[in-house]
Design an enzyme around this catalytic site. Sequence first.
Site, PDB file in Angstrom:
ATOM      1  N   CYS A  68      -3.511   6.728 -73.594  1.00  0.00           N
ATOM      2  CA  CYS A  68      -3.195   6.392 -74.984  1.00  0.00           C
ATOM      3  C   CYS A  68      -1.709   6.276 -75.311  1.00  0.00           C
ATOM      4  CB  CYS A  68      -3.831   7.414 -75.911  1.00  0.00           C
ATOM      5  SG  CYS A  68      -5.531   7.843 -75.500  1.00  0.00           S
ATOM      6  N   HIS A 124      -0.227   8.838 -82.529  1.00  0.00           N
ATOM      7  CA  HIS A 124      -0.129   9.387 -81.171  1.00  0.00           C
ATOM      8  C   HIS A 124       1.187   9.066 -80.464  1.00  0.00           C
ATOM      9  CE1 HIS A 124      -2.671  10.637 -77.422  1.00  0.00           C
ATOM     10  NE2 HIS A 124      -1.832  11.574 -77.827  1.00  0.00           N
TER      11      HIS A 124
END
Length: 443
Positions: A68, A124
């Site tokens: 990610c 993130h």
Amino acid sequence: MFPLGTFVCSLAILQVVIAKQPNILFILADDFGRNDVGCHVSEIHTPVLDSLAATGIKLNNYYIQPICTPSRSQLMSGRYQIHTGLQHAIIWAPQPNGLPLSMPTLADCLKKQGYSTHIIGKWHLGFYKEVYTPIHRGFDSFYGYLTGAEDYFTHFRNARVAFNKTVKEMSGLDFRHNMEVVRNQNGSYSAHVFADRAIKLVRQHALYNIDQPLFLYLPFQSVHAPLQVPKHYEKKYSFIKNLPRRTYADNGGQVRKGGNNWPLRGWKAQLWEGGIRGVGFIHSKLLKNSGTTYNGLVHISDWFPTLVHMAGGRTDHLHLDGYDLWSAISESQPSPRKELLHNIDPLHGQKGEGKWVPPPRHRYNESWINLEKDETNKNLWLFNIRKDPFEKRDVSSEYPDIVNHLLDRLSYYNSTAVPAYYPPFDPEADPALHGGVWGPWRD
């Protein structure tokens, strides 16, 4: 399932709407496997995506990162992760780390070109200090969550964190509108919440701000773990007996969480094709060759210069690793990108198991295939991806000159790398110390 569309670890959808400057909608989805979209003859139905892809341009050689934070960091910075210090793993919730502040983001550069910039969904890219959060990284508004994974309905993020020899449980709400905590969405499915918010934002922009170009970055939570869907979604796929796959059917796909990359080798978090070869397409009235497939090399870092140049800006002074590919893609020209670096991780350089995982259609189907034998001490492979996209035949012994050339290129890239930054977890990040929410914990 995506009401508007989807990206892989990944699926990337770029939709560009014609205007004085193009309006840009970039939709991103983690853990979307090569075999998880209808236009790749999957049992998962994605009719809206299939239609947009069929009337746009499919990217057949589109590469992303296998997990990610690295994918997001390269999208937002236009740089390989060896040049951001984020070449190892991800940014964990209690970790004081972030995309370096010295690097302007894609949103920063589009904002300089007069764009209204917004993010709805997953960030993130660090939040231990407020300056690392989206509204300080070029975005006019942020509606979503800061960490990497959470409950789709309660929006709580739970983490088991090891400090020395002890393990501590951390849990907190992770949902914000800009920097304000959102507490009224408990029970609301994130895909619906984010889609509704995006629709509202686009409509408001069209009514009140039509003369200003729009950049909307829409990184959905789906289809990242934990696998959760409303019951009526799951019923549509009752014919799939494997429960994770049925729930998933909504980075390369995570095969242990319902995703699938067949017939590519490997999965999420690996550098085999199944972990890094993404699903992506562009849909726009600006395209001169709609309804085609682009076979040139495309990397996630290329979106940064491509979109900034489309907006009328320049990136020459930033020394990016990405290339401007708009002319090549929209006019079916060869890609200016001739090579790409997947990663150099000095802290953990393993490539992954390297197995092929067939679609898990049955309840207990875990029939993984491993064609390679006696690989215990092996650390070098060469594949002709054009002829052998499934990485079944290592040809390194047949082409020593190519191997040496690629090792020289690897050495060159390594000479340009910054040190990997992976700080220890900080107990002060515990939401229990901050009103029960995840958020900045240092000044």
